[in-house]
Design a protein around this motif. Structure first.
Motif, PDB file in Angstrom:
ATOM      1  N   MET A  66     115.935 -12.741 150.505  1.00  0.00           N
ATOM      2  CA  MET A  66     115.147 -12.856 151.616  1.00  0.00           C
ATOM      3  C   MET A  66     114.121 -11.615 151.748  1.00  0.00           C
ATOM      4  N   THR A  67     112.956 -11.712 151.783  1.00  0.00           N
ATOM      5  CA  THR A  67     111.919 -10.702 151.712  1.00  0.00           C
ATOM      6  C   THR A  67     111.371 -10.453 153.126  1.00  0.00           C
ATOM      7  N   SER A  68     111.498  -8.873 153.314  1.00  0.00           N
ATOM      8  CA  SER A  68     111.265  -8.302 154.588  1.00  0.00           C
ATOM      9  C   SER A  68     110.306  -7.202 154.391  1.00  0.00           C
ATOM     10  N   PHE A  69     109.124  -7.395 155.158  1.00  0.00           N
ATOM     11  CA  PHE A  69     108.119  -6.092 155.157  1.00  0.00           C
ATOM     12  C   PHE A  69     108.431  -5.214 156.553  1.00  0.00           C
ATOM     13  N   GLY A  70     109.494  -5.544 157.189  1.00  0.00           N
ATOM     14  CA  GLY A  70     109.495  -4.747 158.613  1.00  0.00           C
ATOM     15  C   GLY A  70     110.494  -3.623 158.379  1.00  0.00           C
ATOM     16  N   GLN A  71     110.876  -3.170 157.267  1.00  0.00           N
ATOM     17  CA  GLN A  71     111.985  -2.202 157.195  1.00  0.00           C
ATOM     18  C   GLN A  71     111.608  -0.851 157.527  1.00  0.00           C
ATOM     19  N   ALA A  72     110.246  -0.485 157.576  1.00  0.00           N
ATOM     20  CA  ALA A  72     109.548   0.718 158.059  1.00  0.00           C
ATOM     21  C   ALA A  72     109.910   0.897 159.590  1.00  0.00           C
ATOM     22  N   ALA A  73     109.718  -0.367 160.325  1.00  0.00           N
ATOM     23  CA  ALA A  73     110.139  -0.247 161.678  1.00  0.00           C
ATOM     24  C   ALA A  73     111.323   0.116 162.025  1.00  0.00           C
ATOM     25  N   PHE A  89     105.734   4.558 160.045  1.00  0.00           N
ATOM     26  CA  PHE A  89     106.435   3.453 160.146  1.00  0.00           C
ATOM     27  C   PHE A  89     105.805   2.158 160.218  1.00  0.00           C
ATOM     28  N   GLY A  90     104.412   2.143 159.789  1.00  0.00           N
ATOM     29  CA  GLY A  90     103.856   0.709 159.910  1.00  0.00           C
ATOM     30  C   GLY A  90     103.882  -0.151 158.784  1.00  0.00           C
ATOM     31  N   LEU A  91     103.128  -1.101 158.829  1.00  0.00           N
ATOM     32  CA  LEU A  91     103.413  -2.171 157.781  1.00  0.00           C
ATOM     33  C   LEU A  91     103.066  -1.612 156.247  1.00  0.00           C
ATOM     34  N   SER A  92     101.986  -0.703 156.133  1.00  0.00           N
ATOM     35  CA  SER A  92     101.724  -0.238 154.747  1.00  0.00           C
ATOM     36  C   SER A  92     102.920   0.560 154.220  1.00  0.00           C
ATOM     37  N   MET A  93     103.751   1.118 155.001  1.00  0.00           N
ATOM     38  CA  MET A  93     105.102   1.834 154.383  1.00  0.00           C
ATOM     39  C   MET A  93     106.020   0.774 154.091  1.00  0.00           C
ATOM     40  N   GLY A  94     106.122  -0.270 154.854  1.00  0.00           N
ATOM     41  CA  GLY A  94     107.107  -1.336 154.649  1.00  0.00           C
ATOM     42  C   GLY A  94     106.615  -2.010 153.392  1.00  0.00           C
ATOM     43  N   ILE A  95     105.459  -2.244 153.039  1.00  0.00           N
ATOM     44  CA  ILE A  95     104.900  -2.790 151.746  1.00  0.00           C
ATOM     45  C   ILE A  95     105.297  -1.881 150.726  1.00  0.00           C
ATOM     46  N   ASP A  96     105.226  -0.409 150.816  1.00  0.00           N
ATOM     47  CA  ASP A  96     105.556   0.523 149.815  1.00  0.00           C
ATOM     48  C   ASP A  96     107.014   0.532 149.551  1.00  0.00           C
TER      49      ASP A  96
END
Length: 600
Positions: free
Chosen positions: A52-59, A242-249
């Motif tokens: 399961m792919t998640s882009f929200g871990q930084a949040a 804690f934004g989307l760019s860090m979630g992508i990182d």
């Protein structure tokens, strides 16, 4: 050759000495690597293992950080939170509880999505939480929160990066141990079955949605703890990290290190962090200070790595590290071979399964039409028919994988209407599949142990802390017994994907038997087997019949069927055209015309 334990000991020794030998700048980078690796470890569970792919871990990192910042810097807390004020450790507990609640709500909403909708859902709530951090006035808005207190441990103030280093890396190593313990357990096998084996897992009694929610929650908690450590290391936070760019990182780190490898989380976090830093330091000297050249080159390098090594860097590193790896001996060979408790078998001749006028329509196509059959304890019934006759569809109706459009299926006297395949498995029905469904990267022993999932009780916390070892050994002993029973006892620690197709079919039967069923549904069990293997299979099925088990099988090998079964049901175009003893079916004109092509 070095042993894995020696490598780990050397690694821990290097960690202990690092703050004493390295400059402050290098320690700061190592702290960031440890913080990032803790988040990426959750993604290894969620994405690499669970699929399961998640882009929200930084949040979730932000939730842990802001919960602690609010509680430790706000002068007048609400009465119900006053007990946690100004203590980073109490703030950690509140942050974990808050993150757990949010993760359970978001998981319940998004984990039922599939395909591209799931990552899009994680982007949506990730962005929402990011803007929440910057909008709420009590959280400092976009300006952020400063003057967070220092963490104290055993009276020692962790007021420098060198001191925080030990706490960060101790937490990371603890998280790695917990993750490995979890994956090497009954619950871990259920989690590992999520990626490519959900249908099979449900048929073996695994609650796949619960398993998804478990790893979603664990990954969120790892991220929240990382956020707490980050907040008290920096002693200042704002919404930017804690934004989307860090979630992508974080996802890039997981991919670079090896998204399915626990230690790959550390490799990915280290490589990406160091590479970014080197590019930021080097490129201005080469290309000038204007422009985001490091981002461009960094993106190209990631594409190159993904192209050359889709599995990440960890598998490559393992080729060059001189480590003496043994097949992981899951079983305690000197332990007692005690079998699990078995269900009380039905009496010989009892009605086990009954299908009454089952019809299944797919739009205008009728796959099954008024199909009826019965299976009794202590008999083997074959369901035969030409390709496209609707046999596999009928199997799915009988095992509650699919729901009849009309008619009824009764198992042990109970209607299966409204029941899931997981509930039916708990009642005592087990099955194999027409197209083999196993987990090729797992050992033969672990694949079969999935069949015993419902025969264990210990949960996630017990697995993470290794408190379920006695039960785990019992489950594995049962799996070994069933493998020896079907003739695969010499392949316990082989990867299931390395077996021949015929052996894989036998493995599926062992897995089904591991569930301790009273009814066994076998979908083309003899396909791909050699003559002697078919003989051994027939002997096994006859033995099971003698023990009172009911067996229903779909098979195309008529020689195998005719010499084995008690009754035969013949289908054509979704309907039953004949039923009777093998010798009667062999001379039935309708069967000869439809199935045997009119052969004499």
């Amino acid at each position: 050759m070095l042993k894995p334990r020696a490598i780990l000991t050397l690694f821990i020794l290097i960690l202990l000495l690092s703050p004493l030998l390295l400059p402050t700048y290098q320690i700061t980078l190592l702290n960031y690597i440890g913080l990032y690796a803790l988040v990426v470890l959750g993604l290894v569970l969620l994405t690499g293992v669970g699929g399961m792919t998640s882009f929200g871990q930084a949040a979730f990192v932000g939730l842990g950080a802001y919960a602690s910042a609010y509680l430790t810097t706000t002068e007048q807390l609400p009465d119900w939170l006053a007990w946690a004020g100004h203590s980073p450790w109490l703030a950690l507990l509140v942050g974990i509880a808050l993150t757990a609640v949010v993760a359970l709500i978001l998981g319940a909403l998004t984990l039922r999505l599939s395909g591209h909708y799931l990552p899009l859902g994680t982007i949506a709530w990730g962005i929402s939480l990011y803007y929440l951090f910057g909008t709420v006035e009590q959280l400092g808005g976009h300006t952020g929160v400063s003057n967070l207190p220092v963490i104290s441990l055993f009276g020692i103030a962790l007021d420098k990066g060198e001191k925080m280093f030990y706490l960060i890396w101790a937490v990371l190593l603890l998280a790695i141990v917990i993750t490995q313990n979890l994956l090497n357990s009954r619950e871990g096998r259920a989690i590992r079955a999520l990626k490519g084996g959900q249908l099979m897992a449900e048929a073996m009694g695994v609650n796949t949605f619960r398993s998804k929610l478990v790893i979603f929650l664990i990954s969120a908690l790892f991220a929240a703890v990382s956020g707490w450590l980050y907040a008290h290391t920096q002693r200042f936070i704002n919404p930017t990290p804690f934004g989307l760019s860090m979630g992508i990182d974080y996802l890039f780190m997981a991919l670079i290190g090896g998204v399915a490898s626990v230690w790959g989380a550390l490799v990915g976090a280290g490589v990406l962090t160091m590479l970014k830093q080197w590019l930021q330091d080097l490129l201005p000297h080469l290309l000038g200070s204007d422009g985001q050249y490091e981002t461009i080159i960094f993106g190209l390098l990631i594409i190159a790595v993904m192209h050359r090594s889709p599995g990440g860097l960890w598998p490559i590193l393992m080729r060059f590290i001189p480590v003496k790896l043994k097949s992981r001996q899951l079983l305690q060979e000197d332990g007692p071979a005690v079998r699990l408790d078995q269900r009380r078998p039905p009496r010989q001749g009892d009605l086990i399964l009954e299908a009454q006028q089952v019809t299944r329509r797919f739009g205008g196509l009728i796959a099954n039409n008024n199909m009826s059959l019965q299976v009794h304890a202590g008999e083997i019934v074959a369901l035969i028919g030409p390709n496209g006759a609707g046999k596999s569809t009928m199997f799915n109706q009988l095992s509650a994988v699919d729901t009849p459009t009309s008619g009824e299926v009764r198992f042990l006297g109970q209607s299966l209407k409204g029941k899931s395949s997981r509930e039916v498995a708990a009642m005592g029905m087990s099955r194999t599949f027409q197209h083999v469904k196993l987990l090729p990267g797992m050992t033969v022993l672990e694949n079969v142990a999935i069949g015993a999932h419902l025969r264990g009780e210990r949960g996630v916390l017990s697995a993470a802390l290794r408190l379920e070892r006695a039960e785990e050994q019992s489950l594995l002993q049962e799996a070994r017994y069933q493998l020896q029973r079907v003739g695969l006892g010499d392949y316990l620690y082989e990867e299931a994907g390395s077996l021949a197709l015929g052996q894989q079919r036998i493995l599926e039967i062992a897995r089904a038997l591991c569930a301790d069923p009273c009814l066994l549904l076998l979908d083309e069990p003899a396909a791909g087997l050699r003559f002697k293997e078919k003989q051994a299979l027939a002997e096994l099925l006859q033995k099971l019949r003698g023990e009172g088990m009911a067996i229903l099988l779909v098979e195309h090998d008529m020689d195998f069927v005719m010499g084995l079964v008690d009754r035969i049901v013949v289908m054509e175009f979704g309907e039953k055209i004949a039923e009777g003893l093998p010798q009667d079916i062999q001379t039935n004109p309708a069967v000869l015309e439809a199935y045997l092509g009119g052969a004499e």
